[in-house]
Design a protein around this motif. Structure first.
Motif, PDB file in Angstrom:
ATOM      1  N   GLU A 118      -9.940  -6.351   3.981  1.00  0.00           N
ATOM      2  CA  GLU A 118      -9.731  -7.699   4.448  1.00  0.00           C
ATOM      3  C   GLU A 118      -8.745  -8.787   3.816  1.00  0.00           C
ATOM      4  N   LYS A 119      -8.668  -8.694   2.658  1.00  0.00           N
ATOM      5  CA  LYS A 119      -7.569  -9.477   1.866  1.00  0.00           C
ATOM      6  C   LYS A 119      -6.200  -9.033   1.921  1.00  0.00           C
ATOM      7  N   LEU A 120      -5.936  -7.756   2.216  1.00  0.00           N
ATOM      8  CA  LEU A 120      -4.713  -7.176   2.553  1.00  0.00           C
ATOM      9  C   LEU A 120      -4.183  -7.682   3.560  1.00  0.00           C
ATOM     10  N   LYS A 121      -4.998  -7.636   4.666  1.00  0.00           N
ATOM     11  CA  LYS A 121      -4.510  -8.113   5.958  1.00  0.00           C
ATOM     12  C   LYS A 121      -4.138  -9.439   6.038  1.00  0.00           C
ATOM     13  N   GLU A 122      -4.289 -10.109   4.959  1.00  0.00           N
ATOM     14  CA  GLU A 122      -3.810 -11.831   4.946  1.00  0.00           C
ATOM     15  C   GLU A 122      -2.552 -11.832   4.376  1.00  0.00           C
ATOM     16  N   ASN A 123      -1.831 -10.558   4.002  1.00  0.00           N
ATOM     17  CA  ASN A 123      -0.571 -10.733   3.139  1.00  0.00           C
ATOM     18  C   ASN A 123       0.481  -9.865   3.988  1.00  0.00           C
ATOM     19  N   ASP A 124       1.430 -10.798   4.576  1.00  0.00           N
ATOM     20  CA  ASP A 124       2.535 -10.010   5.412  1.00  0.00           C
ATOM     21  C   ASP A 124       3.396  -9.222   4.469  1.00  0.00           C
TER      22      ASP A 124
END
Length: 297
Positions: free
Chosen positions: A249-255
């Motif tokens: 979930e945290k990774l998805k927020e980082n382009d």
């Protein structure tokens, strides 16, 4: 270095699997896999068992180049074989996955809020053997526990100094200054870290390339400037103790940030699973981590 491997790592869709638990963390990795310490009586037997675990992961149909760009290996894994080929050759030839090697010797005692790497006395010899074994790049880890500017500068200085030696050997270094996810001032550490890394990146020659392996930042896209830097092949994220769901979930927020997970990849695997159960569990992990690496919010 093969140009097609560089292209795959730089622009491919997927993530990098971290299979590099070393001597100190091997008992923990085996325990997580359901192999207790009474299953082996010496280090040799322990490493045989962990190679069996890694072989089972790497040879699984779920471990494929559709989802996985590269795999980071422990030195012993590099020197062992899978189905009659050295591990790196098996990964490259049979799987189309780019092999990396962990080269650090573990962490020094904490000082100035950080843990530097222990000296790597045999690095030249390790890099020579890595080239013989067709390794593409390396990985080495330090840890940042506090937002101490002096300590963080020392971590980054050491990483890039050794990184230059690795570049000169023809390999691509993954520079990993991990910020402890439980740190009280993680966000502040990340800002200091970004500035220190940028200062070093801006000094690199045009032909020199590095990768970065960083903790998922507290503030999304903190590392976008590093991801876009011309000297950076790719920026990957460690799971750092987060559960797989939380890390994803945290990774998805980082382009532009992709995964390089270890525990979060193998957490649901067990020695007692049938091949069907094992492959299904690995496939679920691989597909969810791939999705978080490729599909952003």
């Amino acid at each position: 270095m093969q140009a097609n491997q560089l292209e795959k790592i730089k622009n491919g869709k997927g993530f990098i699997a971290a299979l590099d638990q070393s001597g100190g963390s091997t008992p923990k990795a085996l325990a997580g896999y359901g192999v207790s310490e009474d299953a082996y009586s010496n280090e040799e037997e322990m490493f045989d068992l962990v190679h069996e675990m890694r072989t089972r992961i790497i040879t699984s149909p779920a471990f494929d180049s559709t989802h996985i760009l590269g795999a980071i290996l422990f030195e012993q894994t590099m020197d062992r074989e899978i189905e009659g080929q050295y591990t790196a050759d098996y990964l490259a030839d049979k799987k189309g996955i780019v092999p990396f090697l962990k080269v650090d010797k573990g962490l020094a005692e904490a000082s100035n809020g950080v843990q530097l790497m222990k000296p790597i006395h045999d690095l030249d010899e390790t890099l020579r053997r890595a080239n013989e074994r067709h390794i593409f790049g390396t990985k080495m880890r330090s840890v940042i526990k506090e937002a101490n500017p002096e300590g963080i500068k020392a971590v980054v200085d050491q990483q890039f100094e050794i990184g230059q030696q690795i570049i000169e050997a023809g390999l691509v270094p993954i520079i990993e200054p991990e910020v402890d996810i439980y740190s009280n001032d993680k966000e502040k550490s990340e800002q200091i870290l970004k500035d220190e890394i940028l200062a070093h990146l801006n000094k690199l020659d045009d032909k020199d390339n590095v990768m970065l392996k960083l903790s998922i930042p507290t503030v999304a896209n903190t590392y976008k400037e590093l991801i876009d830097h011309p000297r950076v092949v790719r920026v990957v994220a460690l799971s750092g103790g987060y559960s797989r769901d939380e890390a994803n979930e945290k990774l998805k927020e980082n382009d532009g940030l992709i995964a390089s997970f270890s525990r979060a990849l193998s957490a649901d695997l067990n020695v007692n699973q049938t091949d069907e159960e094992f492959n299904a569990a690995l496939r679920d992990a691989v597909e969810s981590i791939y999705d978080a690496s490729v599909n952003k919010k």
